[in-house]
Design a protein around this motif. Structure first.
Motif, short mmCIF file in Angstrom:
data_model
loop_
_atom_site.label_atom_id
_atom_site.label_comp_id
_atom_site.label_asym_id
_atom_site.label_seq_id
_atom_site.Cartn_x
_atom_site.Cartn_y
_atom_site.Cartn_z
N ILE A 19 0.85 -1.20 0.00
CA ILE A 19 0.00 0.00 0.00
C ILE A 19 0.88 1.25 0.00
O ILE A 19 0.60 2.21 -0.71
CB ILE A 19 -0.97 -0.01 1.20
N MET A 20 1.95 1.21 0.78
CA MET A 20 2.88 2.34 0.81
C MET A 20 3.44 2.61 -0.58
O MET A 20 3.51 3.76 -1.03
CB MET A 20 4.03 2.05 1.78
N ARG A 21 3.82 1.56 -1.29
CA ARG A 21 4.41 1.69 -2.62
C ARG A 21 3.38 2.15 -3.64
O ARG A 21 3.65 3.05 -4.44
CB ARG A 21 5.00 0.34 -3.04
N ILE A 22 2.18 1.59 -3.61
CA ILE A 22 1.15 1.90 -4.61
C ILE A 22 0.62 3.32 -4.44
O ILE A 22 0.48 4.07 -5.41
CB ILE A 22 -0.01 0.89 -4.53
N LEU A 23 0.32 3.69 -3.19
CA LEU A 23 -0.31 5.00 -2.94
C LEU A 23 0.68 6.09 -2.57
O LEU A 23 0.32 7.27 -2.55
CB LEU A 23 -1.37 4.86 -1.84
N LYS A 29 -0.31 5.89 7.62
CA LYS A 29 -1.46 6.18 6.76
C LYS A 29 -1.87 4.92 6.00
O LYS A 29 -3.07 4.65 5.83
CB LYS A 29 -1.11 7.30 5.77
N SER A 30 -0.91 4.12 5.58
CA SER A 30 -1.22 2.88 4.85
C SER A 30 -1.95 1.90 5.75
O SER A 30 -2.89 1.23 5.31
CB SER A 30 0.07 2.26 4.30
N GLN A 35 -7.05 -0.65 7.49
CA GLN A 35 -8.04 -0.76 8.57
C GLN A 35 -9.42 -0.32 8.08
O GLN A 35 -10.43 -0.98 8.35
CB GLN A 35 -7.59 0.09 9.75
N SER A 36 -9.48 0.77 7.34
CA SER A 36 -10.76 1.28 6.84
C SER A 36 -11.39 0.31 5.84
O SER A 36 -12.59 0.02 5.92
CB SER A 36 -10.52 2.64 6.17
N LEU A 37 -10.60 -0.21 4.91
CA LEU A 37 -11.13 -1.16 3.94
C LEU A 37 -11.58 -2.45 4.61
O LEU A 37 -12.62 -3.02 4.25
CB LEU A 37 -10.09 -1.44 2.85
#
Length: 75
Positions: A19-23, A29-30, A35-37
């Protein structure tokens, strides 16, 4: 006839580093994104794993559905 290789957790899930790499987000934050998803999935009655998110759901929610499509050969 060859059988399909067994899928591993890396094949099915994104982890915080992914997630860190993609976003381009920080680690904290990742984790919040994951957690939200996962909360959304639990509200739908799905089972979740802390610290990882199902790739297909992540692609759907972030408009990356083309990443779910199987690769075409010979193109």
């Amino acid at each position: 006839m060859a059988s399909k290789p067994l899928k591993t957790s890396r094949d099915m899930f994104y982890f915080v580093e992914d997630i860190m790499r993609i976003l381009g987000y920080s680690r904290s934050k990742s984790y919040k994104v994951i957690q939200s998803l996962n909360r959304e999935l639990r509200e739908q009655g799905k089972c979740t794993c802390d610290g990882r998110i199902v790739k297909r759901y992540f692609h759907e929610r972030y408009g990356l559905e083309e990443l779910n499509a199987p690769a075409r050969r010979g193109a």
